[in-house]
Scaffold this motif. Sequence first.
Motif, mmCIF file in Angstrom:
data_model
loop_
_atom_site.group_PDB
_atom_site.id
_atom_site.type_symbol
_atom_site.label_atom_id
_atom_site.label_comp_id
_atom_site.label_asym_id
_atom_site.label_seq_id
_atom_site.Cartn_x
_atom_site.Cartn_y
_atom_site.Cartn_z
ATOM 1 N N GLY A 357 -74.998 57.826 21.273
ATOM 2 C CA GLY A 357 -74.052 56.935 20.624
ATOM 3 C C GLY A 357 -74.703 55.797 19.855
ATOM 4 O O GLY A 357 -74.021 54.993 19.236
ATOM 5 N N SER A 358 -76.028 55.731 19.863
ATOM 6 C CA SER A 358 -76.695 54.610 19.197
ATOM 7 C C SER A 358 -76.933 54.894 17.716
ATOM 8 O O SER A 358 -77.345 54.008 16.986
ATOM 9 C CB SER A 358 -78.029 54.327 19.868
ATOM 10 O OG SER A 358 -78.901 55.415 19.655
ATOM 11 N N ALA A 359 -76.707 56.104 17.319
ATOM 12 C CA ALA A 359 -77.044 56.448 15.941
ATOM 13 C C ALA A 359 -75.973 57.336 15.348
ATOM 14 O O ALA A 359 -75.222 57.991 16.064
ATOM 15 C CB ALA A 359 -78.372 57.186 15.910
ATOM 16 N N ASN A 360 -75.877 57.326 14.044
ATOM 17 C CA ASN A 360 -75.007 58.291 13.387
ATOM 18 C C ASN A 360 -75.825 59.098 12.391
ATOM 19 O O ASN A 360 -77.052 58.955 12.301
ATOM 20 C CB ASN A 360 -73.803 57.602 12.730
ATOM 21 C CG ASN A 360 -74.224 56.693 11.592
ATOM 22 O OD1 ASN A 360 -75.248 56.911 10.942
ATOM 23 N ND2 ASN A 360 -73.428 55.662 11.369
ATOM 24 N N LEU A 361 -75.148 59.916 11.619
ATOM 25 C CA LEU A 361 -75.832 60.837 10.726
ATOM 26 C C LEU A 361 -76.759 60.100 9.756
ATOM 27 O O LEU A 361 -77.796 60.621 9.356
ATOM 28 C CB LEU A 361 -74.777 61.635 9.944
ATOM 29 C CG LEU A 361 -75.219 62.934 9.287
ATOM 30 C CD1 LEU A 361 -75.747 63.906 10.314
ATOM 31 C CD2 LEU A 361 -74.051 63.537 8.530
ATOM 32 N N LEU A 362 -76.363 58.891 9.375
ATOM 33 C CA LEU A 362 -77.099 58.193 8.324
ATOM 34 C C LEU A 362 -78.119 57.188 8.857
ATOM 35 O O LEU A 362 -78.843 56.579 8.086
ATOM 36 C CB LEU A 362 -76.109 57.469 7.402
ATOM 37 C CG LEU A 362 -75.010 58.363 6.816
ATOM 38 C CD1 LEU A 362 -74.099 57.560 5.911
ATOM 39 C CD2 LEU A 362 -75.611 59.539 6.062
ATOM 40 N N THR A 363 -78.188 57.055 10.180
ATOM 41 C CA THR A 363 -79.127 56.087 10.742
ATOM 42 C C THR A 363 -80.554 56.426 10.337
ATOM 43 O O THR A 363 -81.000 57.556 10.473
ATOM 44 C CB THR A 363 -79.022 56.088 12.286
ATOM 45 O OG1 THR A 363 -77.677 55.794 12.634
ATOM 46 C CG2 THR A 363 -79.961 55.055 12.886
ATOM 47 N N GLY A 364 -81.244 55.429 9.838
ATOM 48 C CA GLY A 364 -82.675 55.604 9.547
ATOM 49 C C GLY A 364 -83.005 56.397 8.311
ATOM 50 O O GLY A 364 -84.176 56.606 8.009
ATOM 51 N N VAL A 365 -82.009 56.852 7.575
ATOM 52 C CA VAL A 365 -82.299 57.694 6.416
ATOM 53 C C VAL A 365 -83.049 56.889 5.341
ATOM 54 O O VAL A 365 -84.064 57.334 4.811
ATOM 55 C CB VAL A 365 -81.015 58.318 5.834
ATOM 56 C CG1 VAL A 365 -81.311 59.029 4.523
ATOM 57 C CG2 VAL A 365 -80.405 59.296 6.824
ATOM 58 N N SER A 366 -82.539 55.680 5.037
ATOM 59 C CA SER A 366 -83.191 54.862 4.011
ATOM 60 C C SER A 366 -84.638 54.567 4.391
ATOM 61 O O SER A 366 -85.531 54.616 3.556
ATOM 62 C CB SER A 366 -82.462 53.538 3.818
ATOM 63 O OG SER A 366 -81.137 53.775 3.468
ATOM 64 N N ASP A 367 -84.828 54.255 5.652
ATOM 65 C CA ASP A 367 -86.183 53.917 6.082
ATOM 66 C C ASP A 367 -87.098 55.134 5.997
ATOM 67 O O ASP A 367 -88.275 55.024 5.651
ATOM 68 C CB ASP A 367 -86.155 53.362 7.508
ATOM 69 C CG ASP A 367 -87.507 52.802 7.902
ATOM 70 O OD1 ASP A 367 -87.969 51.874 7.211
ATOM 71 O OD2 ASP A 367 -88.115 53.302 8.865
ATOM 72 N N TYR A 368 -86.543 56.284 6.306
ATOM 73 C CA TYR A 368 -87.338 57.513 6.179
ATOM 74 C C TYR A 368 -87.777 57.699 4.725
ATOM 75 O O TYR A 368 -88.937 57.999 4.437
ATOM 76 C CB TYR A 368 -86.524 58.724 6.655
ATOM 77 C CG TYR A 368 -87.303 60.008 6.587
ATOM 78 C CD1 TYR A 368 -88.198 60.348 7.590
ATOM 79 C CD2 TYR A 368 -87.167 60.880 5.509
ATOM 80 C CE1 TYR A 368 -88.936 61.513 7.524
ATOM 81 C CE2 TYR A 368 -87.900 62.053 5.433
ATOM 82 C CZ TYR A 368 -88.788 62.361 6.454
ATOM 83 O OH TYR A 368 -89.523 63.510 6.387
ATOM 84 N N ILE A 369 -86.839 57.499 3.813
ATOM 85 C CA ILE A 369 -87.167 57.661 2.394
ATOM 86 C C ILE A 369 -88.201 56.619 1.964
ATOM 87 O O ILE A 369 -89.119 56.911 1.200
ATOM 88 C CB ILE A 369 -85.894 57.586 1.537
ATOM 89 C CG1 ILE A 369 -85.022 58.805 1.836
ATOM 90 C CG2 ILE A 369 -86.226 57.511 0.050
ATOM 91 C CD1 ILE A 369 -83.676 58.783 1.170
ATOM 92 N N ARG A 370 -88.058 55.406 2.468
ATOM 93 C CA ARG A 370 -89.038 54.365 2.159
ATOM 94 C C ARG A 370 -90.450 54.826 2.528
ATOM 95 O O ARG A 370 -91.396 54.630 1.773
ATOM 96 C CB ARG A 370 -88.692 53.094 2.945
ATOM 97 C CG ARG A 370 -89.612 51.903 2.703
ATOM 98 C CD ARG A 370 -89.236 50.725 3.604
ATOM 99 N NE ARG A 370 -89.484 50.981 5.017
ATOM 100 C CZ ARG A 370 -90.636 50.748 5.640
ATOM 101 N NH1 ARG A 370 -91.628 50.215 4.978
ATOM 102 N NH2 ARG A 370 -90.795 51.031 6.921
ATOM 103 N N ARG A 371 -90.563 55.489 3.666
ATOM 104 C CA ARG A 371 -91.885 55.942 4.096
ATOM 105 C C ARG A 371 -92.364 57.166 3.315
ATOM 106 O O ARG A 371 -93.508 57.580 3.436
ATOM 107 C CB ARG A 371 -91.888 56.207 5.608
ATOM 108 C CG ARG A 371 -91.916 54.897 6.398
ATOM 109 C CD ARG A 371 -91.996 55.105 7.896
ATOM 110 N NE ARG A 371 -90.760 55.611 8.461
ATOM 111 C CZ ARG A 371 -90.629 56.790 9.055
ATOM 112 N NH1 ARG A 371 -91.666 57.583 9.175
ATOM 113 N NH2 ARG A 371 -89.473 57.176 9.533
ATOM 114 N N CYS A 372 -91.473 57.749 2.518
ATOM 115 C CA CYS A 372 -91.874 58.878 1.677
ATOM 116 C C CYS A 372 -92.413 58.416 0.317
ATOM 117 O O CYS A 372 -92.921 59.232 -0.449
ATOM 118 C CB CYS A 372 -90.711 59.848 1.461
ATOM 119 S SG CYS A 372 -90.281 60.767 2.942
ATOM 120 N N GLN A 373 -92.264 57.122 0.001
ATOM 121 C CA GLN A 373 -92.848 56.669 -1.264
ATOM 122 C C GLN A 373 -94.353 56.515 -1.078
ATOM 123 O O GLN A 373 -94.813 55.875 -0.141
ATOM 124 C CB GLN A 373 -92.239 55.334 -1.711
ATOM 125 C CG GLN A 373 -92.759 54.912 -3.093
ATOM 126 C CD GLN A 373 -91.974 53.764 -3.710
ATOM 127 O OE1 GLN A 373 -91.416 52.931 -2.989
ATOM 128 N NE2 GLN A 373 -91.936 53.722 -5.033
#
Lengths: 595, 330
Positions: A357-373
């Motif tokens: 219950g601490s996360a949803n589908l979109l949790t951490g997605v932006s941060d993941y993409i940030r680490r892909c730059q």
Amino acid sequence: MPGLRPWDDRDRAGLALEVAGGVVPRTLTVTSGPDPGLRPATTGPIPSQTAKTDPITSPRGAANIARFPIADDGTWNNAKQYFITSIVPGFPPSAYMPLRTKGSRPQKRVAFPWKMTTTTTPQQAQGQPSRSPPSPAATALPRVTVTDDDDDGSDSVDEEIVADPISNLGFMIPDIFTQLPLIRDELVTKTSIEQDETVEACLPFLRGDDDFFDYNEHGVPELDRERHIRFLRQCLGKLPGRFVAADASRPWFLYWCLSALTMLGEDVSSYRNAVIATARSMQNETGGFGGGGGQLSHMATSYAVVLALALVGGEEAYDVVDRKAMWKWLCSLKQPDGGFQVCLDLTPESPAWKEDGSANLLTGVSDYIRRCQTFEGGISGQPNAEAHGAYAFCALGCLALLDHPSSCLDIPRLIAWLSARQYAPEGGFSGRTNKLVDGCYSHWVGGCFPLIEACLAGGGATDSDGTKLPPATESLYSREGLTRYILCCCQDQSKRGGLRDKPGKMSDAYHSCYVLSGLSSAQHQWELDEPTDAATGGDGAATAAAEPAWTVFPYLDGPQVFAPKDRVRPIHPVYAIPQQNVCAIQQYFQAKQGF
Amino acid sequence: MALLKPELYGVREGSRLAEDPEWEDVVPIAHQEPEGALAAIAYPEEYAEAMAYLRAVMKAKEHSPRCLRLTEHIINMNPAHYTVWLYRAANVFALNLSIPDEIAWLNGVALRNLKNYQIWHHRHLLVEHYYPQLSLQGPSAIAEFAASEQSFLRDILAEDTKTTTSAELAAIETLLDDDVRNNSAWSHRFFLVFSNPAHSTPGLAASEPDPKVPQEIVDREVAYAMAKIRLAPQSQSGWNYLRGVLVKAGRKLATVEGFTNEFVKGLGEDGEGEDVRSTHALDLLAEIYAERGDKDKADLALRRLGEKWDRIRVGYWEWRRKGLEIGAEA
């Protein structure tokens, strides 16, 4: 059928394409032939080649002769000097759009009076950077070495010399598209050999040397719609046995072909029942779609199926998607690092996000993409890998849906990297540093620019120090270069039709789709209007619920090197299908309660 | 390499499953393509038959040596079939098969299919599964396995220099010695040096400075990039690397101004006076000038890029010039 006009995308959702008054109609009246957008949706018989090319009887040919009379003599050498780099102020682009036709290549071409008397001044060029600027040498120095016809020295290339002044005589081709780059290293490696071979393969097409094409006055061939349409319809039909290698990618063929056909102005709703049946055969009870019957659900094939359903449209198509099951399946693909895996392994240990219950589908997605730059500024498929054009588009598209891209990406570095993907003389984009141009990056890289422009336009974009970034009031890349690469180098000239990676490669459905997507992007300009308080009556909740609206215009700044009839339909900058298809499926599901 | 067990590996050519007594008990599930299906493939008989048996055993959740061989048979015909690969991994784990044997088999498939995602995902699954067992055997077993993996990577890199996954800096240097323009190798070098857990901060983006990186490593990498750039100054890979190293180290770009100036002479001079050997050097100089507030010189560098040295990107260079104005106001 106004809805089929390639540049006219008025739709029922009221997201009208606004055309600057009078500009487009004027170009339409001047260029030859009927607007193909006005033809019926179904492919009619293909006009015979003779009717198409007869310089005397066809209106196009007549215009050609009338406008460019062949001079007697004395202008021959002058004509050679006019590799035109400039658009003549006050002279509508359409006036010099008529196509020169196959078999009618003049033996002597005239020095067009207006070309001789008018050149763009450096001041003008500076004020209009989206145009191909003339080299300073264009006005200050003799720029082109004129040689006699029998002088074989014309091919010896030494930095600034235009090779082969005969063949592209009279075409208005900026010299950056006909010459080798000014700076070239001497060191030869595998990479430089491949790059040189690619340039060598492209140059004849870019210079208007290829005998197969009919080139217009810009040295650009027309978009061979009929042939591409036929090719794409074939790819949707029965595929021969050698396509076994594509057995796990069949949904992609649906999306690539239907999308490409749509951009070419075809009505694909006739495929609705077939798409529905095919999609169902690939659907799993667990929610996703696999590459074919009996295959595991996969993120990529599910994406392709959903887009194909949206392209054919209609409630019956939309209802194929089991939204509740798909949501659950997507959640099962969620990873602890914020990303997603593409497919569930058949092993029990597959690590997934803990359902606490601490996360949803979109949790951490932006941060993941940030680490892909990456350190280069581009985006890689996972952290610590090499920056690649396809991931740049996926990442930007994702962020455009979630958040403001500048909140997690270094936008100036990303723009620097994207811009560096465009090469001269080819004009097309590469997918990685030091790699070759490929037509598909017309979309993967070219398609990033509308998103970048929207990101800059809002005024909310800053660099890493918090300094505001300027809006992109002019195009950030050379649309002319990309258009030239696509129309000159990416069209299969054989009977086969279709679009391709580069000269020497076979056309295929994948490249047809993404090359046309790139062409569409180069031909249009998108603006994103964020919903304002005023628009929603100051109701904060309504503001939050309102979707930002994209508005599209035909891109009319700078040289128009293609005829208006070759403008393909615009596609949504994020979803890469027409905007009205996006709106229709969104409205359908938004009107539903729950799933 | 030891011989692989024939009951697990190897496909008998030309044999039909329908005539094979080993498959007698299985009722194949033939492919049912719906009426009017799009992009339907006219499957060759052998492929269609194998897929029909695959559907049957997958449905029955069977894990057996014959299933393993069936997956090999299908992979030979269509190595991009991700479902078959995942089913194969499930068989390997369920039957508790030797991971070194499976990797030995996979090496052959990988060398025949260089541009294939599945071979790497399968390898990844195998290694993750194998590592806990291996750790129980002690560090020498791990070292031995690592050595065999590296040996394979060298083999595949020899086949495809663009597929650089070697965990060894030396291997990357060899690739860059062969072709200084190999951007994948540059990219991987950056990962090896700056994501090394021994001296990096986890979770940082590539463009964020990392104080944990020792200065001597930064010096080494700057020197390495410079030496390589001198070989081919118009190759952008080395410049991107150099800039990336400086940003990672939190150093000013101006620390490489002298080096960058080697490639740009007489900026703004008329005629032959201006000599630029690398557009990337000129680009970096523009940033260096802007960094220290010399807006006019930065503007000149960007203008000359758009006017002469890199005209295809004039739209971008002009945008950068506008950015200088905003920076000056701020």
